[in-house]
Design a protein around this motif. Structure first.
Motif: not given
Length: 377
Positions: A250-260
């Motif tokens: 969630w915090w290394i992969i998913a959340m940074p992608l969501l931030t984009i």
């Protein structure tokens, strides 16, 4: 008391402890749906979805007042944010849990990661099935249709878990245990059938239904994977590593992608963490779901995946009780609806019978969880 009698007594205690863990799992799992459903009503979550749809906070309030809904994209983004926070607060509860158990737990965790490579693989697979599939799917179902439907949707997960534990793990499942599991699942669907059909009719939304199916499949598969991982490490280590890996997802992969796509996601997360009521809700999410998983993982090596998941599916009945106590009404049915009351009583009786069938299974039936080729009645 001779050796055989002591051995039989030890088996009885092990099985009793295993069923007790599975029952605690059912209760804690049911309680989790209260803060898990409630969190969707908070302003930061709704304003976050409104912002994705290009609305101001005032327009979002009007939208909610009119009973309208946000776009699919907004709901999915909010579900990712909520599920990530769920995982974060669960791992915090595990850190405190292991700290209370002693420093030896952290040393064992380090040893498991360095020396037992197989367990890392199984916990990563378990994190994928349990996190981005099951838990995310359950939050999607809560957001789209409601906490009640989300609880009902995954009730048949023991069927998948029992099948995989028998075929993949070679675990022994007697006909009596299978009978108890089937009765519990049928009882749960009987208790919730009327409301579930009503929810689907009134709020027919394929995204919410898909979320429920994700929870059903994800938790069923994760149970078998968890049992495989527990073969090479103890349950307390297993569950901490499994949620540690989910947090990485969630915090290394998913959340940074969501931030984009949604740059303001961190500001809304900050709003949730600084609001005392929301923070307390997240703490409750972490504690209930965290220790639900602790008892779930402890039950598997003691009574097997099928039995552990079968008794754990009693969370359906408990969730009804807790949701009625806290919210008063489930879906659009009140507790005074005669058809609903009849289905509830019938389902509760079936669940009780199914649990009794499993509880009364002789301890020698669970003496070895591995299938020896001999089918016992």
């Amino acid at each position: 008391m001779d050796v055989n009698e002591k051995r039989t007594e030890a088996h009885k205690k092990r099985v009793k402890y295993g069923y007790m863990m599975a029952l605690f799992c059912a209760v804690l799992w049911a309680i989790w749906y209260i803060p898990g459903t409630y969190i969707w009503s908070f302003d930061p979550v709704n304003y976050f979805m409104g912002m994705i749809d290009g609305l101001t906070n005032a327009e979002t309030d009007i939208l909610l007042g009119a009973g309208d809904y946000f776009s699919t994209t907004a709901f999915l983004a909010a579900a990712v944010m909520i599920t990530g926070l769920n995982a974060a607060f669960v791992i915090i509860s595990y850190f405190l849990w292991n700290l209370g158990l002693g420093k030896a737990k952290f040393s064992e965790m380090k040893r498991s990661v360095k020396e037992i490579k197989a367990c890392t693989k199984y916990y990563f697979l378990g994190a994928i099935c349990g996190g981005p599939i099951a838990i995310l799917g359950s939050f999607i179902a809560m957001g789209y249709i409601g906490g009640f439907f989300a609880a009902v949707a995954a009730l048949a997960y023991p069927v998948i878990g029992t099948f995989l534990s028998r075929v993949w793990l070679g675990q022994k499942v007697s006909r009596r245990a299978i009978m108890g599991i089937v009765i519990i699942v049928i009882g749960s669907f009987t208790a919730f059938g009327v409301v579930m059909i009503n929810e689907l009719t009134a709020n027919a939304n394929m995204i919410g239904i898909i979320g429920g199916l994700m929870a059903l499949c994800g938790w069923g598969v994760e149970g078998a994977i968890a049992a495989k991982g527990i073969d090479v490490s103890e349950p307390d280590i297993a569950i901490t590593m499994r949620f540690g890996m989910e947090n990485l997802i969630w915090w290394i992969i998913a959340m940074p992608l969501l931030t984009i796509f949604v740059p303001d996601v961190w500001s809304y997360i900050g709003m949730m963490l600084t609001d005392p009521v929301i923070l307390l809700t997240l703490v409750m999410v972490g504690l209930t779901f965290g220790f639900c998983y602790v008892t779930w993982y402890k039950a598997f090596p003691l009574i097997g995946v099928g039995r552990g998941q079968g008794v754990g599916s009693l969370y359906g009945i408990f969730s009804l009780i807790f949701l009625v106590l806290f919210f008063g009404v489930i879906g659009t049915f009140g507790t005074d609806d005669p058809v609903y009351i009849i289905s509830l009583i019938a389902g509760a009786l079936l669940c009780t019978v199914g649990t009794f069938v499993m509880f009364t299974e002789k301890s020698t039936e669970v003496e070895s969880l591995r299938n020896t080729g001999e089918e016992k009645p």
